[in-house]
Design a protein around this motif. Structure first.
Motif, PDB file in Angstrom:
ATOM      1  N   UNK A  99      53.453  -8.239 -37.552  1.00 47.20           N
ATOM      2  CA  UNK A  99      52.412  -8.871 -38.336  1.00 47.20           C
ATOM      3  C   UNK A  99      51.156  -9.210 -37.559  1.00 47.20           C
ATOM      4  N   UNK A 100      50.985  -8.614 -36.377  1.00 48.53           N
ATOM      5  CA  UNK A 100      49.833  -8.938 -35.552  1.00 48.53           C
ATOM      6  C   UNK A 100      48.639  -8.034 -35.848  1.00 48.53           C
ATOM      7  N   UNK A 101      47.485  -8.514 -35.535  1.00 49.33           N
ATOM      8  CA  UNK A 101      46.239  -7.789 -35.781  1.00 49.33           C
ATOM      9  C   UNK A 101      46.046  -6.652 -34.789  1.00 49.33           C
ATOM     10  N   UNK A 102      45.048  -5.805 -35.095  1.00 48.87           N
ATOM     11  CA  UNK A 102      44.685  -4.744 -34.173  1.00 48.87           C
ATOM     12  C   UNK A 102      44.193  -5.287 -32.847  1.00 48.87           C
ATOM     13  N   UNK A 103      43.705  -6.501 -32.865  1.00 44.51           N
ATOM     14  CA  UNK A 103      43.255  -7.125 -31.621  1.00 44.51           C
ATOM     15  C   UNK A 103      44.430  -7.292 -30.642  1.00 44.51           C
ATOM     16  N   UNK A 104      45.595  -7.611 -31.161  1.00 44.64           N
ATOM     17  CA  UNK A 104      46.779  -7.724 -30.311  1.00 44.64           C
ATOM     18  C   UNK A 104      47.098  -6.381 -29.679  1.00 44.64           C
ATOM     19  N   UNK A 157      54.148  -9.256 -26.241  1.00 43.37           N
ATOM     20  CA  UNK A 157      53.508  -9.844 -27.414  1.00 43.37           C
ATOM     21  C   UNK A 157      54.139 -11.170 -27.831  1.00 43.37           C
ATOM     22  N   UNK A 158      55.463 -11.247 -27.780  1.00 39.19           N
ATOM     23  CA  UNK A 158      56.155 -12.408 -28.355  1.00 39.19           C
ATOM     24  C   UNK A 158      56.924 -13.260 -27.345  1.00 39.19           C
ATOM     25  N   UNK A 159      57.078 -12.745 -26.122  1.00 38.80           N
ATOM     26  CA  UNK A 159      57.794 -13.501 -25.115  1.00 38.80           C
ATOM     27  C   UNK A 159      59.283 -13.581 -25.395  1.00 38.80           C
ATOM     28  N   UNK A 173      52.189 -16.752 -27.769  1.00 39.46           N
ATOM     29  CA  UNK A 173      52.409 -18.115 -27.279  1.00 39.46           C
ATOM     30  C   UNK A 173      51.143 -18.711 -26.672  1.00 39.46           C
ATOM     31  N   UNK A 174      50.115 -17.870 -26.528  1.00 36.19           N
ATOM     32  CA  UNK A 174      48.864 -18.317 -25.925  1.00 36.19           C
ATOM     33  C   UNK A 174      47.972 -18.908 -27.016  1.00 36.19           C
ATOM     34  N   UNK A 175      47.713 -20.175 -26.947  1.00 34.26           N
ATOM     35  CA  UNK A 175      46.906 -20.837 -27.965  1.00 34.26           C
ATOM     36  C   UNK A 175      45.481 -20.277 -27.962  1.00 34.26           C
ATOM     37  N   UNK A 176      45.046 -19.822 -29.144  1.00 33.20           N
ATOM     38  CA  UNK A 176      43.684 -19.312 -29.287  1.00 33.20           C
ATOM     39  C   UNK A 176      43.496 -17.885 -28.817  1.00 33.20           C
ATOM     40  N   UNK A 177      44.580 -17.113 -28.690  1.00 35.70           N
ATOM     41  CA  UNK A 177      44.448 -15.768 -28.147  1.00 35.70           C
ATOM     42  C   UNK A 177      43.558 -14.859 -28.990  1.00 35.70           C
ATOM     43  N   UNK A 178      43.474 -15.092 -30.297  1.00 41.67           N
ATOM     44  CA  UNK A 178      42.678 -14.198 -31.153  1.00 41.67           C
ATOM     45  C   UNK A 178      41.184 -14.470 -31.054  1.00 41.67           C
ATOM     46  N   UNK A 179      40.791 -15.552 -30.433  1.00 39.68           N
ATOM     47  CA  UNK A 179      39.359 -15.846 -30.339  1.00 39.68           C
ATOM     48  C   UNK A 179      38.860 -15.875 -28.897  1.00 39.68           C
ATOM     49  N   UNK A 180      39.752 -15.945 -27.927  1.00 45.42           N
ATOM     50  CA  UNK A 180      39.302 -15.955 -26.537  1.00 45.42           C
ATOM     51  C   UNK A 180      38.941 -14.538 -26.098  1.00 45.42           C
ATOM     52  N   UNK A 181      38.203 -14.374 -25.009  1.00 50.32           N
ATOM     53  CA  UNK A 181      37.883 -13.030 -24.506  1.00 50.32           C
ATOM     54  C   UNK A 181      39.143 -12.198 -24.327  1.00 50.32           C
ATOM     55  N   UNK A 182      39.037 -10.921 -24.581  1.00 48.00           N
ATOM     56  CA  UNK A 182      40.189 -10.034 -24.502  1.00 48.00           C
ATOM     57  C   UNK A 182      40.864 -10.102 -23.136  1.00 48.00           C
ATOM     58  N   UNK A 183      40.066 -10.027 -22.077  1.00 52.29           N
ATOM     59  CA  UNK A 183      40.636 -10.033 -20.727  1.00 52.29           C
ATOM     60  C   UNK A 183      41.364 -11.344 -20.432  1.00 52.29           C
ATOM     61  N   UNK A 226      52.309 -14.830 -37.511  1.00 46.95           N
ATOM     62  CA  UNK A 226      52.841 -14.684 -36.162  1.00 46.95           C
ATOM     63  C   UNK A 226      51.847 -15.116 -35.106  1.00 46.95           C
ATOM     64  N   UNK A 227      50.536 -14.937 -35.384  1.00 46.60           N
ATOM     65  CA  UNK A 227      49.538 -15.299 -34.386  1.00 46.60           C
ATOM     66  C   UNK A 227      49.318 -16.799 -34.417  1.00 46.60           C
ATOM     67  N   UNK A 228      48.795 -17.308 -33.307  1.00 47.59           N
ATOM     68  CA  UNK A 228      48.557 -18.743 -33.210  1.00 47.59           C
ATOM     69  C   UNK A 228      47.112 -19.059 -32.907  1.00 47.59           C
ATOM     70  N   UNK A 229      46.246 -18.051 -33.069  1.00 46.56           N
ATOM     71  CA  UNK A 229      44.888 -18.238 -32.606  1.00 46.56           C
ATOM     72  C   UNK A 229      43.879 -18.587 -33.664  1.00 46.56           C
ATOM     73  N   UNK A 230      44.262 -18.842 -34.910  1.00 42.52           N
ATOM     74  CA  UNK A 230      43.288 -19.205 -35.928  1.00 42.52           C
ATOM     75  C   UNK A 230      42.542 -17.990 -36.430  1.00 42.52           C
TER      76      UNK A 230
END
Length: 404
Positions: A99-104, A157-159, A173-183, A226-230
């Motif tokens: 259920x993760x985005x293409x960004x993942x 992806x899921x640990x 498990x990384x808070x805000x992973x969908x909005x932080x810089x990719x690297x 599944x994502x936690x990044x908002x």
């Protein structure tokens, strides 16, 4: 191992390499090329690498010929690309099924490219293996499990299971992973030394190219919680230093000649501050010998190669383009097409890392990845412009103030 035969020509590039590892203990000695590309580590005679800018398409990965329709000497290239695409599809399937985005998917591709060139390697630094160079001793799984691309991707992806006691955290498990810089999202899972975190940024262009070839939709939205990044971030940002540019557009002028003109030997003494373990003549001889007898250790490692030619174990700089930018102004000869033999020549390839090669005289350079991925070949200095559509920036003396 999937991709083992196809990657045979590249297999030595990670032996002795200090990789970007999750929970790695101690300082990481990292080296680059192309172009991948930066430091050269002396550990075990191996080298590490970061992504080369390569050509404006995708050099060093999927050459099928030498640019003129003749078959390249190394016939494994297509198989390497085929395996990279196959592994990319596996990564995307695991992400989509979760259920993760293409960004993942993009973050995972960037990570795997940095760690293993997106090849399912059965070796690496210490006990590191697989696409993400995960370590059995650190709780990521057994050797057999980590050599399974699906399992390795799920762990990235899921640990580990929340009830697990090993404390392995994945991307979600990384808070805000969908909005932080990719690297930064990649580094938050892999935990490299801080100074190496942005090396993942150099893989974005290559990751997007492979995703395109694999038919992967990087714009896919999240389909579950599944994502936690908002809110999902804009995937079009490069998240690279220097605003994602390889080199400022206004720094390529001021020299002689024009694009496509041949290069001729110039005459110049290196400044007194330029001191290397090897002399210019010895460096050129070493480069020629590597072209004639090398074993293919230079995949995406242009800056590493030129540093080693001059006797250094590492250059001390992550990207070829940065090496040129950091040169004292008095040493840079922007656009000058009359480099002295032994000079370092630089190109803006349209991607993050850029490219550097050694001018050996008579209009020719010694460069990695031009005819055979991972190998050094002697080609006309105009090759990089003609076949990679890169912009020649200029030349500089072989100056490695951060080398060691």
């Amino acid at each position: 191992m999937e991709g083992r035969d196809a990657a045979r020509a590249l297999s030595t590039m990670t032996k002795g390499t200090v990789k970007l590892k999750a929970y790695a203990i101690g300082a990481v000695v990292f080296v680059l090329f192309l172009c991948i590309l930066g430091f050269m580590a002396g550990a075990g005679g191996g080298q590490a690498f970061a992504n080369s800018c390569g050509d404006r398409g995708e050099p060093s990965v999927d050459y099928g010929d030498d640019g003129d329709g003749d078959q390249a000497q190394n016939n494994t290239t297509g198989d390497v690309r085929k395996n990279q695409i196959a592994n990319a599809k596996i990564i995307d399937t695991v992400a989509a099924d979760g259920g993760l985005s293409g960004r993942a998917t993009l973050i995972a591709l960037m990570t795997a490219l940095q760690e293993s060139s997106l090849l399912n390697l059965n070796h690496g630094h210490l006990d590191s293996v697989g696409l993400f160079q995960q370590r059995p001793s650190q709780g990521w799984g057994t050797l057999t499990q980590l050599m399974n691309p699906e399992y390795a991707t799920r762990m990235f992806l899921f640990g580990a299971d929340p009830k697990s006691t090993v404390g392995i955290h994945g991307l979600t498990d990384v808070k805000g992973w969908e909005t932080m810089p990719l690297w930064k999202a990649a580094a938050s899972v892999q935990h490299p030394a801080e100074q190496y975190e942005q090396l993942y940024a150099g893989q974005e262009s290559a990751a997007r190219d492979i995703a395109k070839d694999a038919g992967i939709d990087l714009e896919r939205a999240t389909t579950s919680d599944s994502s936690t990044g908002g809110d999902q971030a804009d995937d079009t940002s490069t998240d690279q230093s220097d605003n994602g540019e390889c080199y400022p557009e206004d720094n390529s002028g001021g020299g002689t000649g024009k694009t496509g003109d041949p290069f001729h030997d110039g005459a110049a003494d290196w400044p007194a501050v330029v001191k290397n373990p090897r002399s210019t003549a010895d460096a050129i001889a070493w480069a020629k010998n590597e072209a004639a007898n090398g074993t293919g250790d230079w995949y995406r490692a242009c800056l590493a190669f030129v540093a080693r030619a001059y006797g250094w174990n590492f250059s001390g700089v992550n990207y070829a383009i940065d090496h040129y930018k950091e040169m004292p102004a008095s040493m840079k000869h922007d656009g000058d097409r009359m480099p002295p033999p032994g000079a370092l020549m630089y190109w803006d390839t349209g991607k993050r890392a850029g490219h550097v090669a050694i001018y050996i005289g008579d209009g020719k350079i010694a460069s990695n990845d031009v005819l055979r991925p991972g190998y050094i070949d002697i080609v006309p200095a105009t090759y990089i412009e003609k076949h990679w559509q890169a912009t020649y920036l200029g030349w500089a003396p072989p100056y490695f103030p951060k080398g060691g």
